[in-house]
Design a protein around this motif. Structure first.
Motif, PDB file in Angstrom:
ATOM      1  N   ALA A  30      35.322  35.894  37.526  1.00  0.00           N
ATOM      2  CA  ALA A  30      35.016  35.910  36.189  1.00  0.00           C
ATOM      3  C   ALA A  30      33.783  36.194  35.585  1.00  0.00           C
ATOM      4  O   ALA A  30      32.790  35.818  36.316  1.00  0.00           O
ATOM      5  CB  ALA A  30      35.621  34.713  35.541  1.00  0.00           C
ATOM      6  N   TYR A  41      30.755  24.814  44.192  1.00  0.00           N
ATOM      7  CA  TYR A  41      30.454  25.591  45.269  1.00  0.00           C
ATOM      8  C   TYR A  41      29.470  25.110  46.306  1.00  0.00           C
ATOM      9  O   TYR A  41      28.732  25.612  46.967  1.00  0.00           O
ATOM     10  CB  TYR A  41      29.719  26.918  44.538  1.00  0.00           C
ATOM     11  N   SER A  56      38.996  32.769  51.880  1.00  0.00           N
ATOM     12  CA  SER A  56      37.846  33.040  51.060  1.00  0.00           C
ATOM     13  C   SER A  56      36.757  31.984  50.963  1.00  0.00           C
ATOM     14  O   SER A  56      37.090  30.903  51.167  1.00  0.00           O
ATOM     15  CB  SER A  56      38.536  32.907  49.681  1.00  0.00           C
ATOM     16  N   CYS A  96      31.728  34.568  53.194  1.00  0.00           N
ATOM     17  CA  CYS A  96      31.498  35.623  53.870  1.00  0.00           C
ATOM     18  C   CYS A  96      30.728  36.598  53.243  1.00  0.00           C
ATOM     19  O   CYS A  96      31.019  37.490  52.322  1.00  0.00           O
ATOM     20  CB  CYS A  96      32.868  36.545  54.142  1.00  0.00           C
ATOM     21  N   VAL A 100      36.329  38.751  49.663  1.00  0.00           N
ATOM     22  CA  VAL A 100      34.843  38.615  49.617  1.00  0.00           C
ATOM     23  C   VAL A 100      34.540  38.524  48.212  1.00  0.00           C
ATOM     24  O   VAL A 100      34.869  39.392  47.420  1.00  0.00           O
ATOM     25  CB  VAL A 100      34.142  40.100  50.292  1.00  0.00           C
TER      26      VAL A 100
HETATM   27  C1  LIG Z   1      31.027  34.111  39.332  1.00  0.00           C
HETATM   28  C2  LIG Z   1      32.245  33.848  40.033  1.00  0.00           C
HETATM   29  C3  LIG Z   1      33.334  33.905  39.314  1.00  0.00           C
HETATM   30  C4  LIG Z   1      34.791  33.471  39.741  1.00  0.00           C
HETATM   31  N1  LIG Z   1      35.706  33.727  39.221  1.00  0.00           N
HETATM   32  C5  LIG Z   1      37.146  33.316  39.640  1.00  0.00           C
HETATM   33  C6  LIG Z   1      38.131  33.622  39.063  1.00  0.00           C
HETATM   34  O1  LIG Z   1      38.379  34.256  37.961  1.00  0.00           O
HETATM   35  N2  LIG Z   1      39.572  33.365  39.716  1.00  0.00           N
HETATM   36  C7  LIG Z   1      39.370  32.818  40.882  1.00  0.00           C
HETATM   37  O2  LIG Z   1      40.459  32.671  41.595  1.00  0.00           O
HETATM   38  N3  LIG Z   1      38.284  32.611  41.525  1.00  0.00           N
HETATM   39  C8  LIG Z   1      37.175  33.039  41.186  1.00  0.00           C
HETATM   40  N4  LIG Z   1      35.840  32.747  41.608  1.00  0.00           N
HETATM   41  C9  LIG Z   1      35.982  32.151  43.187  1.00  0.00           C
HETATM   42  C10 LIG Z   1      35.934  33.349  44.128  1.00  0.00           C
HETATM   43  O3  LIG Z   1      37.103  34.177  44.039  1.00  0.00           O
HETATM   44  C11 LIG Z   1      35.748  32.990  45.498  1.00  0.00           C
HETATM   45  O4  LIG Z   1      37.077  32.280  46.067  1.00  0.00           O
HETATM   46  C12 LIG Z   1      34.755  31.862  45.783  1.00  0.00           C
HETATM   47  O5  LIG Z   1      33.557  32.288  45.012  1.00  0.00           O
HETATM   48  C13 LIG Z   1      34.440  31.796  47.259  1.00  0.00           C
HETATM   49  O6  LIG Z   1      34.112  33.111  47.871  1.00  0.00           O
HETATM   50  P1  LIG Z   1      32.751  33.801  48.338  1.00  0.00           P
HETATM   51  O7  LIG Z   1      31.627  32.660  49.016  1.00  0.00           O
HETATM   52  O8  LIG Z   1      33.032  35.065  48.854  1.00  0.00           O
HETATM   53  O9  LIG Z   1      32.076  33.821  46.910  1.00  0.00           O
HETATM   54  C14 LIG Z   1      34.656  33.064  41.224  1.00  0.00           C
HETATM   55  C15 LIG Z   1      33.459  32.827  41.827  1.00  0.00           C
HETATM   56  C16 LIG Z   1      32.215  33.350  41.387  1.00  0.00           C
HETATM   57  C17 LIG Z   1      31.051  33.109  42.055  1.00  0.00           C
END
Ligand SMILES: Cc1cc2nc3c(=O)[nH]c(=O)nc-3n(C[C@H](O)[C@H](O)[C@H](O)COP(=O)(O)O)c2cc1C
Length: 349
Positions: free
Chosen positions: A18, A178, A201, A204, A224
């Protein structure tokens, strides 16, 4: 790999984020190569059904992003099914359901991650959507609601039975937000318990991590997220490693700067309706042009949001971040980026 009838050229996809994975960012990521699927920011099912302009904007995409998945959120099966039909009518390849958002504003309306606490209801939403559309319906979930309610393997099975064509799992609970680490052994367990493709997810952030997860766990694909906000080349780098390259080179500093300049250009064009190939629910529902001053402010805010991730790990990154945050015009922003990354004016034209 395939999700329903949709073929992905790479099993590595851009996670929905988002505020971040807007159409301009997604297009730039696709242009760098190696990204098999992009997912939009989450879009309100209620907003789609009511035809609210701002909601429709979030669902916009261009042809060059294909295959594209539009992620929707909501808790009412009938509204979600109607929204899925709208998404299908927009020509999207896949409709994804958000079952991972921990934000109270979303979760308290039996949407986002709170759906994980009511698996029968969650499965009912999938069933209603799968019945309503021909495109694949997919689900993105977390490990569970909290450490006492880790139920991703069970929920994945239920949504598979209800007609989901793929599942993505972020291996943290909603309570964790997180914090901590994404639990890839749980993700792998989910992948082993269903026969539809499972995307893992979480965490990574280097191309090597992507490969390691693909090779060492049972997942079919990897999403990612934050890693792509820091390094949009992570997909092509992972593809190069997968193809046997012993290592990947750092992206030249200038090229990193050019990415930001291109992002500004795409954002500016988007808001004045100049971009080609946008899909809308119906002709005439496209975004109204934003007055020049409002547009400039919107683009600056977008750059600030991306800048807070993009500058991480960059030499001098924190100074750049501070400078971006205090820049008030697009011209100054461009000048700042050119100066920082050593890009000549003629090189940009
Ligand atoms: C700023 C931000 C916005 C996110 N918005 C969504 C979203 O709208 N829908 C969703 O399913 N996950 C959302 N996520 C989660 C990510 O899709 C992802 O699952 C999570 O960040 C872990 O992966 P990463 O370590 O590669 O970031 C968001 C994550 C971040 C950091």
């Amino acid at each position: 790999m395939k999700i329903g009838a949709v073929t992905l050229e790479s099993p590595v996809a851009l996670a929905p984020m988002a505020g971040m994975t807007d159409t301009a960012f997604r297009r730039l990521v696709k242009r760098k190569g190696g990204c098999g699927l992009v997912v939009t920011e989450m879009v309100s099912s209620e907003g789609l059904v009511r035809g609210i302009d701002r909601t429709l904007e979030y669902a916009e995409y261009t042809e060059e992003e294909r295959p594209v998945s539009i992620q929707i959120f909501g808790g009412d099966p009938a509204v979600m099914a109607d929204a899925a039909q709208i998404v299908e009518g927009m020509g999207a390849d896949i409709v994804d359901i958000n079952m991972g958002c921990p934000v109270p504003k979303i979760a308290k309306h039996s949407a986002g991650c709170s759906l994980m606490r009511d698996p029968a209801h969650a499965a009912g939403i999938v069933r209603a959507m799968a019945k309503a559309v021909r495109i694949p319906v997919t689900v993105k979930m977390r490990a569970g609601w909290n450490e006492r309610e880790v139920n991703a393997p069970d929920l994945a099975k239920r949504v598979e039975d209800a007609g989901a064509a793929a599942v993505a799992v972020h291996g943290r609970t909603a309570a964790q937000a997180y914090r901590g680490e994404s639990d890839w052994s749980l993700i792998s367990q989910v992948a082993e318990s269903v026969s539809i493709p499972v995307f893992g997810s979480g965490d990574c952030v280097e191309p090597e991590h992507v490969l390691q997860r693909l090779r060492e766990t049972a997942v079919s694909g990897v999403l990612v997220g934050r890693g792509a906000l820091r390094n949009p080349w992570i997909f092509s780098q992972a593809a190069a490693l997968a193809a046997g390259a012993p290592s990947v080179d750092d992206v030249p500093f200038e090229e990193r700067g050019r990415f930001l300049l291109e992002y500004i250009d795409l954002l500016l064009r988007e808001r004045v309706g100049e971009a080609e190939g946008f899909r809308h629910v119906a002709p005439g529902q496209s975004t109204a042009p934003v007055p020049a001053r409002g547009r400039e402010r919107w683009v600056i805010n977008k750059l600030r949001a991306l800048g807070s991730w993009y500058t991480k790990g960059l030499e001098g990154g924190s100074q750049l971040r501070v400078a971006i945050n205090s820049t008030e015009t697009i011209d100054d922003l461009r000048m700042l980026i050119r100066g920082f990354f050593g890009i000549g004016v003629e090189a940009v034209a």
